[in-house]
Design a protein around this motif. Structure first.
Motif, PDB file in Angstrom:
ATOM      1  N   MET A   1       0.839  -1.203   0.000  1.00 17.89           N
ATOM      2  CA  MET A   1       0.000   0.000   0.000  1.00 17.89           C
ATOM      3  C   MET A   1       0.871   1.249   0.000  1.00 17.89           C
ATOM      4  N   ASN A   2       1.920   1.225   0.817  1.00 17.60           N
ATOM      5  CA  ASN A   2       2.823   2.347   0.939  1.00 17.60           C
ATOM      6  C   ASN A   2       3.979   2.198  -0.048  1.00 17.60           C
ATOM      7  N   TYR A   3       4.421   0.963  -0.180  1.00 23.11           N
ATOM      8  CA  TYR A   3       5.578   0.682  -1.037  1.00 23.11           C
ATOM      9  C   TYR A   3       5.148  -0.050  -2.293  1.00 23.11           C
ATOM     10  N   PRO A   4       5.958   0.051  -3.351  1.00 22.74           N
ATOM     11  CA  PRO A   4       5.674  -0.783  -4.519  1.00 22.74           C
ATOM     12  C   PRO A   4       5.921  -2.240  -4.157  1.00 22.74           C
ATOM     13  N   VAL A   5       5.339  -3.146  -4.919  1.00 24.61           N
ATOM     14  CA  VAL A   5       5.510  -4.568  -4.634  1.00 24.61           C
ATOM     15  C   VAL A   5       6.332  -5.200  -5.746  1.00 24.61           C
ATOM     16  N   TRP A   6       7.358  -5.894  -5.354  1.00 25.79           N
ATOM     17  CA  TRP A   6       8.257  -6.561  -6.317  1.00 25.79           C
ATOM     18  C   TRP A   6       7.516  -7.748  -6.918  1.00 25.79           C
ATOM     19  N   GLU A   7       7.397  -7.765  -8.222  1.00 25.04           N
ATOM     20  CA  GLU A   7       6.687  -8.855  -8.882  1.00 25.04           C
ATOM     21  C   GLU A   7       7.657 -10.009  -9.140  1.00 25.04           C
ATOM     22  N   LEU A   8       7.459 -11.081  -8.396  1.00 22.53           N
ATOM     23  CA  LEU A   8       8.356 -12.230  -8.510  1.00 22.53           C
ATOM     24  C   LEU A   8       7.547 -13.413  -8.986  1.00 22.53           C
ATOM     25  N   SER A   9       7.908 -13.971 -10.138  1.00 20.50           N
ATOM     26  CA  SER A   9       7.052 -15.052 -10.638  1.00 20.50           C
ATOM     27  C   SER A   9       7.156 -16.294  -9.749  1.00 20.50           C
ATOM     28  N   MET A  10       8.304 -16.469  -9.079  1.00 19.26           N
ATOM     29  CA  MET A  10       8.451 -17.629  -8.195  1.00 19.26           C
ATOM     30  C   MET A  10       7.653 -17.445  -6.904  1.00 19.26           C
ATOM     31  N   GLY A  11       7.352 -16.208  -6.578  1.00 25.06           N
ATOM     32  CA  GLY A  11       6.644 -15.936  -5.329  1.00 25.06           C
ATOM     33  C   GLY A  11       7.599 -15.424  -4.273  1.00 25.06           C
ATOM     34  N   ALA A  12       7.157 -14.375  -3.608  1.00 30.78           N
ATOM     35  CA  ALA A  12       8.012 -13.728  -2.626  1.00 30.78           C
ATOM     36  C   ALA A  12       8.355 -14.679  -1.483  1.00 30.78           C
ATOM     37  N   GLY A  13       7.334 -15.436  -1.060  1.00 27.14           N
ATOM     38  CA  GLY A  13       7.550 -16.319   0.079  1.00 27.14           C
ATOM     39  C   GLY A  13       8.623 -17.353  -0.199  1.00 27.14           C
ATOM     40  N   MET A  14       8.674 -17.793  -1.445  1.00 27.67           N
ATOM     41  CA  MET A  14       9.643 -18.807  -1.845  1.00 27.67           C
ATOM     42  C   MET A  14      11.069 -18.286  -1.682  1.00 27.67           C
ATOM     43  N   LEU A  15      11.273 -17.057  -2.124  1.00 24.70           N
ATOM     44  CA  LEU A  15      12.620 -16.486  -2.073  1.00 24.70           C
ATOM     45  C   LEU A  15      13.070 -16.377  -0.613  1.00 24.70           C
ATOM     46  N   ILE A  16      12.188 -15.844   0.213  1.00 26.73           N
ATOM     47  CA  ILE A  16      12.520 -15.722   1.638  1.00 26.73           C
ATOM     48  C   ILE A  16      12.829 -17.086   2.212  1.00 26.73           C
ATOM     49  N   ALA A  17      11.977 -18.063   1.871  1.00 31.00           N
ATOM     50  CA  ALA A  17      12.158 -19.396   2.444  1.00 31.00           C
ATOM     51  C   ALA A  17      13.534 -19.949   2.112  1.00 31.00           C
ATOM     52  N   VAL A  18      13.932 -19.826   0.848  1.00 27.14           N
ATOM     53  CA  VAL A  18      15.219 -20.389   0.435  1.00 27.14           C
ATOM     54  C   VAL A  18      16.357 -19.708   1.195  1.00 27.14           C
ATOM     55  N   VAL A  19      16.345 -18.375   1.182  1.00 29.83           N
ATOM     56  CA  VAL A  19      17.446 -17.656   1.835  1.00 29.83           C
ATOM     57  C   VAL A  19      17.463 -17.962   3.322  1.00 29.83           C
ATOM     58  N   SER A  20      16.285 -17.946   3.946  1.00 34.67           N
ATOM     59  CA  SER A  20      16.332 -18.019   5.400  1.00 34.67           C
ATOM     60  C   SER A  20      16.602 -19.431   5.916  1.00 34.67           C
ATOM     61  N   ILE A  21      16.096 -20.447   5.234  1.00 33.46           N
ATOM     62  CA  ILE A  21      16.348 -21.795   5.758  1.00 33.46           C
ATOM     63  C   ILE A  21      17.844 -22.100   5.724  1.00 33.46           C
ATOM     64  N   LEU A  22      18.492 -21.727   4.615  1.00 31.25           N
ATOM     65  CA  LEU A  22      19.933 -21.969   4.549  1.00 31.25           C
ATOM     66  C   LEU A  22      20.661 -21.153   5.612  1.00 31.25           C
ATOM     67  N   HIS A  23      20.265 -19.913   5.741  1.00 30.70           N
ATOM     68  CA  HIS A  23      20.961 -19.064   6.705  1.00 30.70           C
ATOM     69  C   HIS A  23      20.779 -19.566   8.134  1.00 30.70           C
ATOM     70  N   VAL A  24      19.544 -19.924   8.436  1.00 31.14           N
ATOM     71  CA  VAL A  24      19.231 -20.302   9.798  1.00 31.14           C
ATOM     72  C   VAL A  24      20.022 -21.541  10.211  1.00 31.14           C
ATOM     73  N   PHE A  25      20.166 -22.477   9.300  1.00 27.83           N
ATOM     74  CA  PHE A  25      20.928 -23.689   9.596  1.00 27.83           C
ATOM     75  C   PHE A  25      22.373 -23.329   9.932  1.00 27.83           C
ATOM     76  N   VAL A  26      22.966 -22.486   9.079  1.00 28.66           N
ATOM     77  CA  VAL A  26      24.369 -22.138   9.286  1.00 28.66           C
ATOM     78  C   VAL A  26      24.546 -21.209  10.487  1.00 28.66           C
ATOM     79  N   SER A  27      23.602 -20.293  10.686  1.00 24.57           N
ATOM     80  CA  SER A  27      23.807 -19.340  11.770  1.00 24.57           C
ATOM     81  C   SER A  27      23.657 -20.011  13.133  1.00 24.57           C
ATOM     82  N   HIS A  28      22.830 -21.045  13.213  1.00 21.88           N
ATOM     83  CA  HIS A  28      22.762 -21.777  14.477  1.00 21.88           C
ATOM     84  C   HIS A  28      24.043 -22.568  14.712  1.00 21.88           C
TER      85      HIS A  28
END
Lengths: 371, 514
Positions: free
Chosen positions: B1-28
């Motif tokens: 509403m305030n910001y533009p929305v990045w149009e990702l054909s894979m889906g925004a949630g997917m991108l976050i999921a990939v980055v964060s699952i890998l990061h979380v494993f290593v950061s722990h």
């Protein structure tokens, strides 16, 4: 008229108050940004000098090869320092200017995201150079070249984002034409000179740091020192000269109303511009004189001037920012609800952290000497 | 509403999921591995076990390469990614917790310096100092976890912060402590898993057996600790315990939680092998252990994320950036008045108006064909169906943020959704029963589950096909929140058969989480 269209596009400031007065956050942003630049200059400048050294080296044991080997060992730790010191200003920038920064990041979504992936490869590139070194054989030079290119890419994305966030007038056209985050700010005349100014500055300042290192080695009777001083001071001197010209190009590439701020429109900004020019010329002259003294260079004055110059540049950068944004950005009007306890905790912990790190690094430094 | 929305054909949630699952494993690993390093080193020093010291030293290089590079950069990466995908959420978190982040940055600084000094200090620093540096590393790494944990848990259980907006209330929110324990134990467990990997490369022999058993102990204790604290955690998530019906609304959530539980059991079963039978442990088992561990961790993080919707910050801000506090204004003014990024063409062009509205209010969670894609549903719907659903989006059991479209805005959104419809109409499964289930899933199943959420079982048990047919004619009169039924003849027939024989549990086809 234009502002009325713009104001419908520019995201509103966050609904939550700032957790400290804007000037406090701003000061921390500028301070940590200076530290980030110092680390980044050592890293990027050092890597570029290393690449040149590898290219000029004729054999595994000549001056150039020794120089490259020395610097390559430092790069991984410098990446760590650069990243760490970069996180803080980015955090404060997002707090103060998220409205602009998040928007431009989204417009260049993939470019901005690429920074993360590219950084990981570039970082491993520096470890390969440091740990494997000559045993990389034929691929040592290409790997180094790719590593340098990757870091240059990262820097380019930062320049794009930091300028696109000011191009409020371009946003709507870009976004509504294509929302897939594939834009960059290539149409902005200030982009290339600004980027070049940064990169050349990094090599110049990196050169100055190399000169210091060489000086210390020379004083300890390490014969590799003299050559380091020479290469360092040369880079510092000549690139400073070139950078004065690039700086003027950058200046000319700014929109006239922003430029006018530095030409009397804003007395403080104009003074800063004058000081910057004088310091630039002073750095060049002192660098030139220093070259004549060989390994016994005097570096204190040029270094002091360089640090002051960096502060002047960072401040001018902010004038440019405000010049572009004008009435769209009014931090003074942000609501503030200071979290006093946290502010104090932050500074206390910061002091503790600095002491701890100094203690550890000193221990390592002393033990390194003994071995 | 305030910001533009990045149009990702894979889906925004997917991108976050990939980055964060890998990061979380290593950061722990970066946290738990730190404790493993100092304790194992101290033990080796005490026992004058040079072999073990050598092992720790060798492992510390791997540790540094993984955590300093991948761990640190992917951590910055998550931050960059959420800024791209949820700028409003990131901005709110930064405003509320910038000092938390700033303090976390201080610990990050000490952590990195300590890691470098620790690694480069092997055989240079005296043993005592080296151990102290290791402790400095572990403590600062753990403190980073402690602080980030406050901010991450706040998003799911904002608790008393909603009333007072105080930093410490939000920080020490209801899931803070159980989550600190889960994450710390996970770190120790992962440290065990990674060192088991290093150990599997050692030559067979007495030392390998010894160190494998020690690492197996770490992994087992870590995972057992996660199991215990996860129970505590589950009880602390107010939205889950206070509203069980809600859990039923998101069928995938219990599934993910179940996956997490199974994953934990599988992981711990693998971890006790090296502990009890160290001689059996070998390279072949390593990838299995790491994969199961990674998936389990992923399921845990996924459950936490899924449990939060439709909010970014529970009770304060929806995933679209809409503030709960602004809802009344939205209901009164409609959506466009609160949508910054409406193109100039949208003033005159209805299709474009719909597209811009969709981008602002739907795209944060939906794609056309990718993650949480709408096309597979749209393929089965005619315009009447879509038009009947649009005013009722927030009543779907998916728990979507409210949509307060005016009539004009609804029409524009329908136009856009129609344009997303695949050219080929959807085909029902050949199997009759599968087709019945499908017919339910694309209509009533959007808002009801057969017997958990807004259960229909009681209502339809005693009805015959004719009565159901009549019911469908007037379905729109059932409740204000409920639309009428506009399915095709074929779909209607299948649906009637399905409701008539109400005994099977329907599952949603093609559904996914966000």
């Amino acid at each position: 008229m234009i502002t009325s269209i713009l104001s419908t596009i520019v995201p509103a400031p966050d609904a939550l108050p700032l957790p400290a007065p804007a000037p406090v956050l701003f000061f921390l942003q500028q301070l940590t940004f200076l530290l980030h630049l110092l680390a980044m200059n050592a890293l990027l400048g050092g890597l570029i000098i290393t690449l040149v050294a590898r290219i000029r080296s004729k054999g595994p044991d000549d001056h150039w090869a020794q120089l490259a080997d020395s610097i390559a060992k430092t790069s991984p730790s410098l990446v760590a320092a650069t990243v760490n010191m970069g996180v803080a200003p980015l955090l404060f920038l997002q707090t103060l200017m998220g409205q602009f920064f998040f928007t431009s990041s989204i417009l260049m979504g993939w470019g901005w995201f690429s920074v993360v992936v590219v950084m990981i490869f570039a970082y491993y590139g520096t470890y390969l150079q440091s740990f494997k070194g000559a045993s990389l054989g034929k691929s040592q030079k290409p790997i180094l070249a790719v590593t340098v290119l990757l870091f240059l890419w990262v820097g380019f994305m930062f320049t794009n984002n930091n300028t696109l966030m000011l191009q409020v007038g371009q946003w709507a056209g870009m976004y509504f034409a294509d929302a897939r985050g594939l834009h960059l700010n290539l149409g902005d005349p200030q982009l290339w000179p600004r980027y070049l100014h940064m990169v050349l500055g990094a090599v110049a300042v990196g050169g100055l740091m190399l000169a210091w290192w060489g000086r210390v080695r020379h004083l300890r009777g390490d014969e590799r020192g003299a050559f380091m001083v020479k290469v360092g001071v040369d880079n510092f001197t000549w690139l400073t000269l070139v950078n004065i010209l690039v700086g003027l190009w950058f200046f000319m590439a700014l929109p006239s109303d922003v430029r006018k701020l530095f030409m009397g429109g804003d007395p403080g900004a104009s003074a800063m511009f004058g000081i910057g020019l004088v310091l630039g010329i002073g750095m060049f002259v002192l660098g030139f004189l220093a070259r004549l003294r060989g390994p016994n260079v005097r570096l204190v004055m040029p270094t002091a001037m360089t640090v002051v110059q960096m502060i002047v540049m960072i401040t001018m950068r902010d004038v440019v920012r405000n010049g572009f944004l004008g009435d769209l950005y009014k931090p003074a009007e942000f609501a503030v609800k200071t979290q006093m306890f946290n502010v104090v905790a932050f500074f206390v912990l910061l002091v503790g952290a600095v002491f701890t790190v100094i203690w550890m690094v000193r221990k390592l430094y002393l033990s390194w000497d003994n071995n | 509403m305030n910001y533009p929305v990045w149009e990702l054909s894979m889906g925004a949630g997917m991108l976050i999921a990939v980055v964060s699952i890998l990061h979380v494993f290593v950061s722990h690993f970066a946290v738990g591995g730190g404790l493993w390093l100092v304790l194992t080193e101290a033990r080796a020093n005490r026992q004058n076990d040079e072999e073990a010291r050598g092992f720790v030293k060798k492992h510390s290089r791997f540790f540094m390469l993984v955590t300093l590079v991948f761990g640190a950069i992917s951590g910055v990466g998550i931050w960059a990614t959420i800024g791209l995908i949820s700028p409003h959420g990131t901005s709110a978190l930064i405003h509320g917790f910038v000092w938390g982040w700033a303090i976390e940055w201080i610990f990050f600084f000490v952590e990195i310096a300590a890691a470098l000094v620790y690694y480069y200090g092997w055989e240079k620093l005296d043993r005592r100092t080296h151990e102290i540096v290791g402790w400095v590393y572990f403590i600062s790494a753990w403190m980073s976890l402690f602080i980030i944990n406050g901010i991450v848990t706040f998003m799911l259980t904002s608790g008393g912060w909603l009333e007072n907006h105080e930093f410490w209330t939000g920080f020490f929110n209801p899931t803070f402590w159980p989550s600190v324990f889960i994450r710390s134990f996970a770190g120790f467990g992962i440290a065990g898993m990674f060192t088991l990997m290093t150990a599997a490369n050692l030559p067979l022999g007495d030392f390998r057996t010894r160190i494998t058993r020690w690492n197996g102990g770490w992994a087992t204790v870590g995972i057992a600790g996660v199991m215990a604290s996860a129970v505590w955690y589950g009880r602390s998530v107010g939205v889950w315990t206070e509203n069980e019906a809600l859990l039923g609304a998101i069928p995938v959530l219990p599934k993910v939680v179940a996956l997490f539980k199974i994953g934990l059991v599988a992981t711990i079963s693998l971890c006790v092998i090296p502990l009890l039978l160290p001689k059996v442990w070998n390279k072949g088992l390593v990838p299995m252990l790491l994969t199961v561990g990674l998936l389990t961790m992923g399921a845990g993080e996924w459950a936490r994320e899924a449990g939060r919707k439709p909010f970014v910050i529970q009770g304060y801000m929806y995933s679209t950036g809409m503030l709960v506090a602004d809802e009344e204004a939205l209901a009164a003014d409609g959506m466009i008045a609160h949508t910054k990024w409406m193109s100039p063409e949208s003033l005159t062009d209805e299709a474009r108006r719909g597209q811009d509205l969709y981008a602002a209010w739907c795209q944060p969670c939906h794609t056309t064909n990718g993650y949480n894609g709408l096309a597979p549903f749209l393929a089965h719907w005619n315009e009447e169906t879509i038009a009947s659903l649009v005013p009722h989006l927030q009543h779907m059991r998916a728990l979507m943020p409210p949509w307060y479209g005016t009539e004009e805005e609804n029409a524009a959104l329908v136009t856009h959704l129609m344009s997303m419809k695949p050219a080929e109409p959807g085909v029902m499964p050949a199997d009759r029963q599968a087709a019945r289930i499908k017919s339910f899933a694309i209509s009533c199943g959007l808002c009801h589950t057969p017997n958990a959420y807004r259960s229909l079982t009681d209502f339809f048990t005693d009805m015959n096909a004719e009565e159901i047919d009549e019911f469908l004619d007037d379905a729109g009169d059932m409740a204000d929140e409920m639309p009428g039924y506009f399915g095709t003849e074929e779909q209607r027939e299948l649906l009637i058969e399905y409701l008539d024989a109400f005994d099977e549990v329907a599952t949603r086809p093609g559904g996914s989480e966000s």
